[in-house]
Design an enzyme around this catalytic site. Structure first.
Site, PDB file in Angstrom:
ATOM      1  N   ASP A   1       0.839  -1.196   0.000  1.00 24.41           N
ATOM      2  CA  ASP A   1       0.000   0.000   0.000  1.00 24.41           C
ATOM      3  C   ASP A   1       0.877   1.250   0.000  1.00 24.41           C
ATOM      4  OD1 ASP A   1      -2.157  -1.692   0.202  1.00 24.41           O
ATOM      5  OD2 ASP A   1      -2.250  -1.550   2.393  1.00 24.41           O
TER       6      ASP A   1
HETATM    7  N1  URA Z   1      -1.131  -6.076   3.773  1.00 26.97           N
HETATM    8  C1  URA Z   1      -1.672  -4.839   3.770  1.00 26.97           C
HETATM    9  O1  URA Z   1      -2.733  -4.616   4.336  1.00 26.97           O
HETATM   10  N2  URA Z   1      -1.005  -3.858   3.137  1.00 26.97           N
HETATM   11  C2  URA Z   1       0.199  -4.036   2.542  1.00 26.97           C
HETATM   12  O2  URA Z   1       0.772  -3.084   2.008  1.00 26.97           O
HETATM   13  C3  URA Z   1       0.761  -5.330   2.566  1.00 26.97           C
HETATM   14  C4  URA Z   1       0.076  -6.338   3.177  1.00 26.97           C
END
Ligand code: URA
Length: 234
Positions: free
Chosen positions: A103
């Site tokens: 993310d």
């Molecule tokens: N899980 C998440 O919620 N976000 C990420 O960036 C990676 C794994």
């Protein structure tokens, strides 16, 4: 392989541009300028310099990036710059892609490669490649929450529970969790399913590879091949 073909394969532009770099005296081999685009070289293990910058030849590129917050893994980012912008131009020209996605606000270990088969090998849920996440939460982490994450929680888009391969409390409001899959927002949704909320998320390991402590956020480095991530059995 001809030197101009080497440059072309490594992302230094169109064939004419690569020949131009060589003819212009901008390419050195073992410290000596080589201005012959047709000069034959053995690419395996070759190290060359372009405008004073050192480049090791890689038939397929695999790099490790320390992703900072504020970058999107998408090729067409909407609100923030792409992680691609953290790589030098030749790697962008080669079309490196992130292996899975983090993310925008997640930091840590992001692999990038132009090897499509390797992306499949690393991201396929069937291959069970472990990813380790360091998580900070709004509320204190309870034993019940750790148990839930280890036994499995149900996410709204899948009736089958997803569980952490390993999970431990690493602080009053902190967790360390290992996942074998990479579903959309998986960590945040799993923690939310236990009644807590993720405040910061950092990936510290992928396969056998840990994020090196001396790799600053935004910096990247070459990996020698799949074994750096999958171990000697790769
Ligand atoms: N899980 C998440 O919620 N976000 C990420 O960036 C990676 C794994």
């Amino acid at each position: 392989m001809k030197l101009s073909q080497v440059l072309f394969s490594q992302g230094f532009g169109a064939r004419r541009e690569c020949a131009g770099l060589i003819l212009g005296g901008h390419v050195t081999l073992a410290g000596r300028v080589c201005d012959d685009p047709f000069h034959e070289v053995e690419p395996a293990g070759l190290i060359f310099d372009v405008r004073g910058e050192r480049w090791p030849y890689h038939a397929k590129a695999l790099v490790l990036l320390h992703k900072p917050a504020g970058y999107e893994c998408s090729q067409k980012p909407k609100h923030h710059p792409s992680v691609m912008s953290l790589l030098p131009l030749p790697l962008r020209v080669r079309g490196l892609q992130p292996v899975g996605r983090l993310d925008e606000d997640t930091t840590g270990l992001l692999l990038m490669t132009d090897d499509g088969a390797l992306i499949h090998r690393l991201t396929s849920p069937k291959k069970h490649v472990p990813k380790v996440y360091e998580i900070e939460t709004v509320d204190p982490v309870s034993d019940a929450q750790v148990d839930d994450l280890c036994r499995g929680v149900v996410l709204h888009d899948d009736p089958l529970p997803v569980r952490a391969a390993a999970c431990e409390r690493s602080g009053e409001r902190a967790l360390r969790m290992t996942l074998l899959e990479g579903k959309y927002h998986q960590v945040k949704r799993m923690v939310a399913a236990t009644g807590n909320t993720v405040t910061t998320l950092h990936r510290s390991a992928y396969g056998v590879l840990a994020l090196p402590a001396d790799l600053a956020p935004g910096a990247w480095r070459w990996l020698d091949g799949p074994a750096a991530v999958l171990g000697p059995s790769a």
